[in-house]
Design a protein around this motif. Structure first.
Motif, PDB file in Angstrom:
ATOM      1  N   SER A 190     -74.057 -15.363   1.165  1.00  0.00           N
ATOM      2  CA  SER A 190     -72.570 -15.272   1.584  1.00  0.00           C
ATOM      3  C   SER A 190     -72.044 -14.057   0.948  1.00  0.00           C
ATOM      4  CB  SER A 190     -71.849 -16.467   1.038  1.00  0.00           C
ATOM      5  OG  SER A 190     -71.938 -16.183  -0.523  1.00  0.00           O
ATOM      6  N   TRP A 191     -70.669 -13.767   1.500  1.00  0.00           N
ATOM      7  CA  TRP A 191     -70.080 -12.892   0.862  1.00  0.00           C
ATOM      8  C   TRP A 191     -68.673 -13.136   0.302  1.00  0.00           C
ATOM      9  CZ3 TRP A 191     -73.001 -11.283   4.892  1.00  0.00           C
ATOM     10  CH2 TRP A 191     -73.449 -10.054   4.845  1.00  0.00           C
ATOM     11  N   PRO A 192     -68.414 -12.775  -1.254  1.00  0.00           N
ATOM     12  CA  PRO A 192     -67.187 -13.109  -1.544  1.00  0.00           C
ATOM     13  C   PRO A 192     -65.772 -12.745  -0.892  1.00  0.00           C
ATOM     14  CG  PRO A 192     -67.698 -11.523  -2.706  1.00  0.00           C
ATOM     15  CD  PRO A 192     -68.967 -11.667  -1.702  1.00  0.00           C
ATOM     16  N   ALA A 193     -64.894 -13.430  -1.468  1.00  0.00           N
ATOM     17  CA  ALA A 193     -63.546 -12.979  -0.724  1.00  0.00           C
ATOM     18  C   ALA A 193     -62.654 -12.723  -1.774  1.00  0.00           C
ATOM     19  CB  ALA A 193     -62.984 -14.036   0.222  1.00  0.00           C
ATOM     20  N   TYR A 194     -61.295 -12.155  -1.485  1.00  0.00           N
ATOM     21  CA  TYR A 194     -60.382 -12.216  -2.527  1.00  0.00           C
ATOM     22  C   TYR A 194     -59.191 -12.974  -2.123  1.00  0.00           C
ATOM     23  CZ  TYR A 194     -57.023 -10.109  -5.902  1.00  0.00           C
ATOM     24  OH  TYR A 194     -56.053  -9.517  -6.658  1.00  0.00           O
ATOM     25  N   TRP A 195     -58.954 -12.673  -0.977  1.00  0.00           N
ATOM     26  CA  TRP A 195     -57.793 -13.650  -0.399  1.00  0.00           C
ATOM     27  C   TRP A 195     -57.878 -14.975   0.070  1.00  0.00           C
ATOM     28  CZ3 TRP A 195     -53.520 -11.374  -2.120  1.00  0.00           C
ATOM     29  CH2 TRP A 195     -53.407  -9.960  -2.072  1.00  0.00           C
ATOM     30  N   TRP A 196     -59.262 -15.332   0.184  1.00  0.00           N
ATOM     31  CA  TRP A 196     -59.529 -16.549   0.631  1.00  0.00           C
ATOM     32  C   TRP A 196     -60.198 -17.434  -0.107  1.00  0.00           C
ATOM     33  CZ3 TRP A 196     -56.746 -17.372   5.125  1.00  0.00           C
ATOM     34  CH2 TRP A 196     -56.372 -16.303   5.828  1.00  0.00           C
ATOM     35  N   PRO A 197     -60.038 -18.515  -0.309  1.00  0.00           N
ATOM     36  CA  PRO A 197     -61.024 -19.403  -1.103  1.00  0.00           C
ATOM     37  C   PRO A 197     -62.245 -20.113  -0.380  1.00  0.00           C
ATOM     38  CG  PRO A 197     -59.374 -20.836  -0.135  1.00  0.00           C
ATOM     39  CD  PRO A 197     -58.752 -19.417   0.138  1.00  0.00           C
TER      40      PRO A 197
END
Length: 347
Positions: A190-197
């Protein structure tokens, strides 16, 4: 009827897309804008760019026409080099500008002078680590510093913004962004997100960007992403999240997109299940229950995943440290439309 049967019957998907398109078309305001979320008023530019981009891949018809009309609206707003932001009162940012440009590219209008300015605006957000930030101090500081004196975290590169921008075929720094995505993919795929949980969102966008124009090439990053996403799709086809324990149409839609971006033939059972769930969970009015939660980290909060508690639904200055929902379900419904459109196209 189970998911596998539903996928085989294209008419059920076509009908779902038709109903969702009519819901979205009827949800525009009198000037033709889509408005959703409530952080600093409704996100007019944000919702219009995203919904328009989601409808633009539909074949000629009412949805495609609505997408064209939304791009015409966006083209004639803001100055020639200001980018697009959350709404008219908020400074431009690279994320929403990327979605406006994704809309332009889907419509084949990427050579328009307004789009050219947008590409320059997004490219200016390139950070030394090879990612794209949401905001630039020289653009956003006069607005943001009314709330707090420093916004280091919002000026840093963000994986989810980088993934959205990396899907722009005409962006001059695209290869830098693709390289950055390869660097920051998590071991689980997966990839992480900043604005999205929900990690399904950046994972799908990153996998699609890395495989765009390379349908026959083996992409290990996309393969890993597809496996992660397929495992997120439950036996009933739903992706469950902390905020949506009964199932999130938003996360399910992007998990479906991530699987579809992987190798042809792999994850097909997960595709059947996800499509079946989306068809079964569509509401009578053509929408899906709102589930596109977005988070608003603090101005110095570089790792929002580390926060243990998020307030819900706060607005204005109080929105910092909270998660907000697309209360009109436009973002969720547009996400389902985009995913189902891709599922039909790749059969």
């Amino acid at each position: 009827m189970n998911g596998a049967q539903r996928l085989a019957a294209d008419e059920s998907i076509v009908q779902a897309l038709s109903q969702a398109t009519e819901f979205l078309r009827s949800a525009r305001d009198t000037d033709g804008w889509w408005n959703d979320y409530e952080v600093r008023g409704p996100g007019q530019f944000w919702a219009t760019a995203f919904v328009g981009a989601s409808l633009a891949d539909l074949p000629d018809g009412p949805g495609h026409t609505a997408a064209t009309e939304s791009w015409e609206l966006l083209k004639h707003t803001r100055g020639p080099s200001d980018g697009w932001g959350y709404c008219p009162q908020v400074p431009g940012d690279a994320d929403i500008t990327s979605w406006a440009l994704r809309l332009a590219e889907a419509l084949g209008d990427e050579k328009d002078v307004r789009a050219a300015e947008g590409y320059r605006f997004v490219a200016a957000h390139l950070q030394p680590d090879g990612g794209i930030s949401s905001y630039l101090p020289q653009v956003a500081a006069p607005f943001l510093e009314r709330v707090a004196p420093r916004w280091d975290a919002w000026y840093a590169s963000h994986p989810c913004v980088t993934a959205a921008a990396a899907g722009l075929g005409q962006l001059p720094v695209q290869e830098r962004l693709l390289a950055r995505l390869r660097e920051i993919q998590r071991p689980d795929g997966s990839w992480p997100a900043y604005w999205w949980p929900d990690r399904e969102y950046p994972t799908a966008l990153a996998a699609e960007a890395l495989t765009a124009g390379r349908p026959d090439a083996d992409c290990p990053e996309a393969r890993a992403a597809a496996r992660w996403a397929a495992a997120r799709i439950g036996a009933d086809g739903a992706v469950r999240t902390d905020l949506e324990p009964d199932g999130s149409a938003f996360a399910t839609a992007f998990a479906l997109r991530a699987v579809l971006a992987g190798p042809v033939g792999e994850g097909i059972e997960a595709v059947h299940r996800a499509v079946g769930h989306l068809l079964d969970s569509q509401k009578k009015d053509g929408s899906w229950r709102a589930s596109a939660w977005c988070r608003v980290p603090g101005p110095m909060e570089r790792d929002p995943d580390a926060r243990e508690h998020w307030e819900r639904g706060r607005r204005g200055k109080a929105a910092l440290g909270s998660v907000v929902l697309d209360t009109r379900a436009l973002y969720t419904t547009a996400s389902a439309v985009a995913a189902l459109t891709r599922a039909v196209a790749q059969r």
